[in-house]
Design an enzyme around this catalytic site. Structure first.
Site, PDB file in Angstrom:
ATOM      1  N   SER A 173      -2.304   8.711  10.935  1.00 41.98           N
ATOM      2  CA  SER A 173      -3.018   9.743  10.174  1.00 41.98           C
ATOM      3  C   SER A 173      -2.179  10.953   9.816  1.00 41.98           C
ATOM      4  O   SER A 173      -2.590  11.760   8.982  1.00 41.98           O
ATOM      5  CB  SER A 173      -4.239  10.209  10.968  1.00 41.98           C
ATOM      6  N   ASP A 228     -14.156   7.028  15.946  1.00 42.51           N
ATOM      7  CA  ASP A 228     -15.084   7.783  15.101  1.00 42.51           C
ATOM      8  C   ASP A 228     -15.575   6.876  13.978  1.00 42.51           C
ATOM      9  O   ASP A 228     -14.872   6.625  12.995  1.00 42.51           O
ATOM     10  CB  ASP A 228     -14.383   9.022  14.532  1.00 42.51           C
ATOM     11  N   THR A 237     -15.828  12.484   4.385  1.00 44.39           N
ATOM     12  CA  THR A 237     -14.562  12.082   3.772  1.00 44.39           C
ATOM     13  C   THR A 237     -13.507  11.878   4.849  1.00 44.39           C
ATOM     14  O   THR A 237     -13.629  12.379   5.966  1.00 44.39           O
ATOM     15  CB  THR A 237     -14.071  13.141   2.779  1.00 44.39           C
ATOM     16  N   ASP A 354      -7.565   0.963 -27.336  1.00 43.50           N
ATOM     17  CA  ASP A 354      -8.658   0.019 -27.107  1.00 43.50           C
ATOM     18  C   ASP A 354      -9.980   0.715 -27.393  1.00 43.50           C
ATOM     19  O   ASP A 354     -10.326   1.707 -26.730  1.00 43.50           O
ATOM     20  CB  ASP A 354      -8.633  -0.492 -25.666  1.00 43.50           C
ATOM     21  N   LYS A 543      25.794   1.083 -16.736  1.00 45.66           N
ATOM     22  CA  LYS A 543      25.335   2.406 -17.150  1.00 45.66           C
ATOM     23  C   LYS A 543      26.568   3.242 -17.473  1.00 45.66           C
ATOM     24  O   LYS A 543      27.274   3.688 -16.587  1.00 45.66           O
ATOM     25  CB  LYS A 543      24.509   3.057 -16.045  1.00 45.66           C
ATOM     26  N   ASP A 545      28.949   6.232 -18.567  1.00 41.75           N
ATOM     27  CA  ASP A 545      28.941   7.666 -18.284  1.00 41.75           C
ATOM     28  C   ASP A 545      29.333   8.424 -19.536  1.00 41.75           C
ATOM     29  O   ASP A 545      30.400   9.018 -19.637  1.00 41.75           O
ATOM     30  CB  ASP A 545      29.915   7.965 -17.136  1.00 41.75           C
TER      31      ASP A 545
END
Length: 834
Positions: A173, A228, A237, A354, A543, A545
């Site tokens: 938690s 609990d 909550t 949509d 990649k 430079d």
């Protein structure tokens, strides 16, 4: 600095962020900027567990060493795009925020909402409280016991839950104990689920009374773990998975594996550890995200929809059957004033909108590639898709890659519509969107032109008059959001692409952007793309430079545009004043302008000698001394046809074909078929990294996509040393860490602490170098009070080098590790390496 302020764009939303340097966790020096950074990066894992649920927050505006307060009602100053839902209370109705996207999550962090708490239920399509779709047990250790005992109780609970057909997932938690979550089918009320949880807790207590208690009374908890069960009450909550905690240190409610619970040294995790785990392992409780349950059914109006989706793998609502649940969550239309509609912006393999209209308990749907027509003079293509469940009317989120319709879905506008006609080949209606929304009130017609049912083609037309016969004005052009967050783009658009268009003008040219990824994420994505196999194997490109450049070829000469859109043609005459050899047809290409060092490797510092020149005489003089190459890796259009909607594999073929006769300075570099091989080669030759690409991906102008994943090798940064923090424990009496900064104009901005990577010999040498430079003056701008309180300042004359993961939004180096001194560098030469 405490008062800094920035206007940033996140996921297409503009948000003002302030006080990024403010320390919210004094014990660790964790700043507000780092909190925003955490929530923006963890969002893909967090959102599935909170979407559709009202969020109660605990806020610490002044930091965790000050009082907190609960916040249920959304603040008056919250941006209008933050979605909210009302819940009646005895003191009046409160509007709770809903988290369905990264901008909302970052906004809540901006107002210091460190803890996010949600119930076990979600809102249904009508805005009512649904049944819980998960059960939670909060294992809370009493005095004298800890996580080890909680883990044992969790294992006992797991046995019982599995016997009930429920698979639990553990979460440490971040405070004291462990939470256990399990999915539910949504057929029981909150009260019924609470009673089940209570009986389960009592059963474990009966078997293990020496370690377990189920009573609420705190006096009974000494030396035992309290289960609990009351967290399942509809009015309660629980801290959300991946939420920060407002404790002394920035711990997190972190999903864990069952193997981890067997560790005798089990402890709570802090936010940087959780981010590292997310990059490496993903979400251990991903199967519980979004919603629970879901079975495919061969019958009913939603059969096609359900057959294309897997519950638990997608954030979309997936009913457990294709019959009854199609309308079970929606009141009959005659119980409301008007049926609803929604228009969702869908960044899938091809951007489209949509349009969905409520009809007979489902959402009848069309994919519209160009959106709602803004003018009565144009018709837009609409392709009918499968019917969607009513729950989809409120859906926003990111559909994971590999799933149908992969990509980010947001609500463009929604509201109610008045129906005039509904036939198999024609639908006429007047839709009215949200007040102040982009649609307004508009009368539209859908006219079927080809086919029937799913994938039939229609025209979407903006009527010249409204329903009363009055002239209807034109509206605003439908435009895509500027997405900076991550969105998957698997080839899963619901509609056929619109007819090919001519090449766009240079003013509209914007390069597609890659998403940062770890090697592990890139490997998994490559495997997913390979398994799809529709357009061949994925590949990795070097990649380079250099600087990004879009090339516009007219058949004779090449024009170059920088990523910003600026014309940089004149800067590189060796590419633009000659026939580049790209063939007789016009084309638009994408690539990188690179300067090579004496060993043939890309050198960004060397390119600096070219990219900052503007005077023709200077360019002519420098070009022979610092020549450049143009490395091509994509094509946007060719021979007047838009190539962007095509799969990358097909675009690559076009690119290689048109580049066969190019000059030596224009190159299409080869690709690697293996991510690890590409990274190994990049490391061996000192290159920046690789970009792993999905061969099925379209080219998405101006958008950042998870179909291109950039994997960088270890990042390094030169820093100026400004202070020593005394060591503690094993380093007592010596250097504990260094405070470092990076020059920014006339000041040196604080960039954080470096406390790892030192050997004893290194520490001794640093002490000898830095002690003579001691001063009473702080050389930095923006040092938090916690870091400054015991700092031993030194004159900012010594340069070192660190490796790090990234810069936070506040400019702080994350996971910085010492590499060594740089006596060859002066502070004036140091700059931030973005």
């Amino acid at each position: 600095m405490a008062g800094d302020e920035q206007l940033v764009s996140i996921g297409g939303r503009r948000l003002r962020v302030t006080n990024l340097g403010k320390v919210l966790y004094p014990e660790t020096g964790t700043t507000k900027g780092e909190v925003l950074d955490y929530y923006s990066r963890i969002a893909p894992l967090l959102i599935p567990h909170v979407i559709g649920r009202p969020v109660t927050r605990k806020r610490w505006p002044e930091g965790v060493d000050h009082p907190d307060f609960f916040a249920k009602d959304l603040e008056r100053g919250a941006p209008p795009w933050v979605r909210r839902m009302p819940i009646p209370h005895s003191t009046g109705t409160k509007d709770y925020p809903l988290i369905g996207d990264v901008p909302t999550l970052v906004y809540l962090a901006q107002v210091a909402s460190l803890e996010l708490h949600v119930p076990q239920w979600r809102f249904d399509a009508d805005g009512d409280r649904g049944n819980p779709d998960r059960i939670v047990l909060d294992l809370d250790p009493g005095p004298g016991v800890g996580l080890t005992e909680c883990a044992q109780v969790a294992r006992w609970a797991r046995e019982i839950l599995q016997g009930m057909g429920l698979e639990p997932y553990p979460v440490t938690s971040g405070s004291k104990g462990i939470h256990l979550y399990a999915a539910l089918p949504g057929t029981q009320t909150s009260d019924e689920v609470s009673m089940v949880a209570k009986e389960l807790a009592r059963a474990i207590e009966a078997d293990h009374p020496d370690l377990v208690v189920s009573e609420m009374a705190k006096a009974a908890r000494g030396g035992r773990v309290f289960i609990d069960w009351s967290q399942n009450n509809g009015a309660k909550t629980t801290i959300a998975p991946y939420s920060l905690r407002g404790r002394a240190r920035p711990t997190v409610a972190a999903p864990r594996t069952w193997d981890e619970l067997d560790d005798l040294d089990l402890r709570h995790l802090e936010f940087d550890e959780v981010l590292e785990r997310a990059d490496e392992f993903g979400d251990p409780m991903a199967a519980l995200g979004f919603h629970a349950g879901g079975r495919e059914s061969p019958h009913g109006p939603l059969a096609a929809y359900i057959s294309k989706r897997s519950a638990g793998r997608t954030p979309e609502p997936v009913p457990s059957n294709a019959l009854g649940e199609a309308s079970a969550t929606s009141a009959p239309a005659d119980h409301r004033e008007l049926p609803l509609f929604v228009i969702q912006e869908h960044h899938a393999s091809r951007l489209h909108w949509d349009l969905r209209l409520e009809r007979d308990g489902v959402l009848v749907s069309w994919a519209v590639p160009r959106g709602i027509p803004h003018s009565t003079k144009r018709n837009n293509l609409a392709v009918m898709t499968e019917d969607h469940p009513m729950q989809y009317a409120s859906f926003e989120g990111t559909i994971p890659q590999g799933e149908y319709g992969a990509g980010t879905m947001t609500i463009w506008d929604d509201g109610r519509y008045e129906l005039e006609k509904w036939r198999d080949d024609e639908v006429i209606f007047t839709a009215e969107g949200r007040p102040g929304g982009p649609l307004g009130r508009v009368r539209l017609a859908l006219i079927r032109t080809e086919g029937a049912g799913e994938r039939s083609q229609w025209l979407l037309h903006r009527m010249k008059t409204d329903a009363a016969g009055r002239p209807q004005p034109d509206g605003e052009v439908v435009a895509a959001s500027e997405h900076g967050s991550t969105a998957s783009t698997d080839d899963a658009s619901h509609a056929d692409p619109p007819p090919a268009a001519s090449a766009p003008p240079p003013s509209q040219l914007r390069p597609m952007l890659a998403t940062h990824a770890s090697p592990g994420i890139a490997r998994r994505a490559a495997q997913d793309w390979a398994d799809a196999g529709e357009h061949g194997e994925p590949w990795a490109e070097v990649k380079w430079d250099g600087i990004r450049a879009i090339g516009v070829w007219d058949g004779r000469r090449l024009l170059l545009r920088a990523r910003s859109g600026n014309d940089i043609t004149a800067k590189y005459p060796e590419l633009t004043r000659v026939d580049a050899g790209l063939g007789p047809d016009p084309a638009v290409v994408d690539g990188e302008i690179v300067a090579l060092d004496v060993q043939g490797r890309p050198s960004f510092p060397r390119l600096q000698a070219r990219m900052n020149l503007s005077k023709p005489r200077e360019i002519e003089r420098e070009a022979p001394r610092t020549p450049v190459h143009y490395y091509l890796f994509d094509v946007l259009s060719h021979a007047g046809t838009d190539a962007a909607p095509l799969p990358l594999a097909q675009r690559r073929g076009i690119l290689e074909s048109l580049a066969r006769g190019t000059i030596d300075r224009i190159v299409v570099p080869p690709v690697f078929e293996d991510v690890d091989a590409a990274l190994a080669a990049s490391h061996r030759f000192g290159l920046e990294g690789v970009v792993v690409k999905n061969p099925a991906s379209s080219y998405r102008r101006g958008l950042r996509s998870e179909d291109w994943l950039k994997v960088k090798l270890t990042r390094t940064q030169e820093v100026v040393i400004g202070a020593i923090r005394p060591g503690r424990g094993g380093r007592s009496g010596g250097i504990g860490s260094l405070l470092v900064g990076v020059p920014d104009g006339d000041i040196i901005r604080y960039a954080g602490r470096v406390g790892s990577g030192f050997s004893d010999a290194t520490l001794a040498h640093l002490d000898a170098v830095l002690t003579p430079l001691r001063t009473d003056e702080n050389p930095f701008e923006g040092v938090p009070a916690l870091d400054a309180r015991d700092a031993l300042w030194v004159r900012p004359e010594v340069v070192g080098e660190v490796e790090f993961a990234e810069f936070t939004p506040g400019g702080i180096l994350r996971q910085a590790r010492w590499r060594g001194l740089r006596p060859d560098k002066s502070p004036a030469e140091v700059r931030r390496e973005d």
